[in-house]
Write an enzyme that holds these catalytic residues in place. Structure first.
Site, PDB file in Angstrom:
ATOM      1  N   ARG A  43       0.861  -1.188   0.000  1.00 35.79           N
ATOM      2  CA  ARG A  43       0.000   0.000   0.000  1.00 35.79           C
ATOM      3  C   ARG A  43       0.896   1.236   0.000  1.00 35.79           C
ATOM      4  O   ARG A  43       1.749   1.386   0.878  1.00 35.79           O
ATOM      5  CB  ARG A  43      -0.930   0.023   1.216  1.00 35.79           C
ATOM      6  CG  ARG A  43      -1.914  -1.136   1.252  1.00 35.79           C
ATOM      7  CD  ARG A  43      -3.095  -0.857   2.152  1.00 35.79           C
ATOM      8  NE  ARG A  43      -3.960   0.169   1.602  1.00 35.79           N
ATOM      9  CZ  ARG A  43      -4.955   0.735   2.287  1.00 35.79           C
ATOM     10  NH1 ARG A  43      -5.183   0.376   3.531  1.00 35.79           N
ATOM     11  NH2 ARG A  43      -5.710   1.647   1.726  1.00 35.79           N
ATOM     12  N   ASP A  89      -3.643   9.307   6.950  1.00 37.88           N
ATOM     13  CA  ASP A  89      -2.663   8.319   6.506  1.00 37.88           C
ATOM     14  C   ASP A  89      -1.322   8.960   6.167  1.00 37.88           C
ATOM     15  O   ASP A  89      -0.296   8.295   6.198  1.00 37.88           O
ATOM     16  CB  ASP A  89      -3.205   7.560   5.302  1.00 37.88           C
ATOM     17  CG  ASP A  89      -4.312   6.607   5.695  1.00 37.88           C
ATOM     18  OD1 ASP A  89      -4.024   5.426   5.867  1.00 37.88           O
ATOM     19  OD2 ASP A  89      -5.457   7.063   5.864  1.00 37.88           O
ATOM     20  N   ASN A 136      -6.424  11.264   3.735  1.00 36.74           N
ATOM     21  CA  ASN A 136      -7.246  10.345   4.527  1.00 36.74           C
ATOM     22  C   ASN A 136      -8.218   9.661   3.577  1.00 36.74           C
ATOM     23  O   ASN A 136      -8.228   9.929   2.375  1.00 36.74           O
ATOM     24  CB  ASN A 136      -7.980  11.101   5.640  1.00 36.74           C
ATOM     25  CG  ASN A 136      -8.581  10.169   6.674  1.00 36.74           C
ATOM     26  OD1 ASN A 136      -7.903   9.260   7.179  1.00 36.74           O
ATOM     27  ND2 ASN A 136      -9.838  10.352   7.007  1.00 36.74           N
TER      28      ASN A 136
END
Length: 358
Positions: free
Chosen positions: A98, A246, A256
């Site tokens: 990710r 994030d 986010n």
């Protein structure tokens, strides 16, 4: 005096040292099934992060740290240089799962730095150092979440309505969480909040996870569709917005879950303070602004088929499915960290967090 109540926290990541086994709660099964799964191979670990069995920036970092320790134990006894090369390869593989959450790369770098520091020691000592580092990352996040919760609690009062988007509770972090932390801490201390949880399409983290965690903790939570945020704000039911993050760029732009920037725009229109809550490990001073934050694009089937018995769109309909958006720093009332609350100008307040090493 307010009644103090015990809030039950979800333990999303657990390393059993006696059995040398890493377990996570499979978040894709919630809220209907709370099931632990064991992660043993690099492929299982990659899949767990990539498919959101474990998710939330801090939780991903914690999990990755334990993953590297577990993988280090599987590397055959060989020359230290070969061991380091293999561990670095595992780190790069996990890091590719990710791209947006900076905690993933941060935790992997920390584990590799520990391995490099102890690379020439006996294998047992090296492995113990790696375990202690992973456990320290976990404990550090628990402490940071508690501190974030304390600071965030100063921004609201008993009886306030709070709107949140996506999930930034214990499932996404540890212990109290970040955006949900002040709510859970306040509830423990007898405060009462009315929380509006955006469902968070297309993966429904708000519906499946946030409302689950808050309801489990005895919080008054109301689930709303993402496109209902405006009306609950207009009705005067929301006094603050709390969201996680994030990645936060040096200028205060914050990535986010997709839809967060829309909430911030609405909050600005209705004069509602909008707060981003996250640990300093989520702040990336090497990233100048939101334009430089990589945005993950996910499988279009998450929109068309994931939650439906039958597809909700024709098979050949094009989909755009970004996992995150970036909220401009001008829309953010404050960024709450374990070191305090940062205010604009963020280029100064965020940098000051790292100037002060204490």
């Amino acid at each position: 005096m307010k009644d103090i109540q015990k809030v039950t926290h979800v333990q999303n990541i657990r390393y059993d040292k006696e059995a040398e086994a890493l377990y996570i709660i499979d978040q894709t099964r919630l809220p209907n099934e709370e099931k632990e799964i064991r992660l043993e191979t690099a492929e299982e670990m990659y899949t767990a992060i990539q498919t959101l069995q474990v998710r939330g920036a801090p939780a991903i970092g914690i999990c990755a740290a334990y993953c590297l320790y577990a993988l280090a134990r599987t590397i055959p006894e060989e020359e230290p240089e070969a061991f380091l090369e293999k561990l670095r390869a595992y780190g790069a593989y996990l890091n590719s799962s990710r791209p947006t959450a900076v905690n993933l790369s941060w935790a992997i770098r920390a584990m590799l730095a520990t391995a490099e520091e102890h690379w020439n020691e006996e294998r047992a000592a090296l492995l113990e150092a790696l375990y202690q580092k992973a456990a320290a990352i976990h404990e550090d996040d628990i402490a940071k979440c508690a501190a974030i919760s304390e600071y965030g609690l100063t921004l609201v009062k008993d009886g306030d309505g709070i709107l949140t988007h996506c999930n930034a509770g214990p499932l996404a972090t540890s212990r109290y969480g970040t955006a949900l932390g002040p709510i859970l801490l306040g509830t423990e201390r007898g405060m009462r909040f009315r929380v509006f949880s955006d469902e968070t399409r297309p993966l429904l983290q708000g519906a499946r996870l946030t409302s689950y965690e808050l309801h489990r903790a005895g919080v008054d939570v109301t689930l709303v569709c993402d496109n209902m945020a405006s009306i609950v704000m207009k009705n005067g039911w929301v006094q603050a917005c709390f969201v996680g993050c994030d990645r936060v760029a040096a200028n205060g732009d914050a990535a986010n879950k997709i839809g967060t920037s829309g909430v911030a725009i609405l909050a600005k229109h209705y004069g509602i303070p909008f707060y981003v809550l996250g640990p300093t490990s989520t702040i990336d001073l090497n990233c100048p602004d939101g334009d430089h934050i990589p945005i993950e694009e996910r499988n279009p089937e998450e929109i068309k088929t994931l939650w439906y018995e039958k597809p909700m769109a024709l098979s050949d309909i094009k989909c755009y499915n970004p996992a995150f958006d970036v909220t401009d720093h001008s829309l953010i009332s404050g960024i709450v960290t374990e070191k305090g609350i940062c205010r604009a100008p963020y280029t100064e307040s965020l940098a000051a967090l790292f100037d002060n090493k204490t």
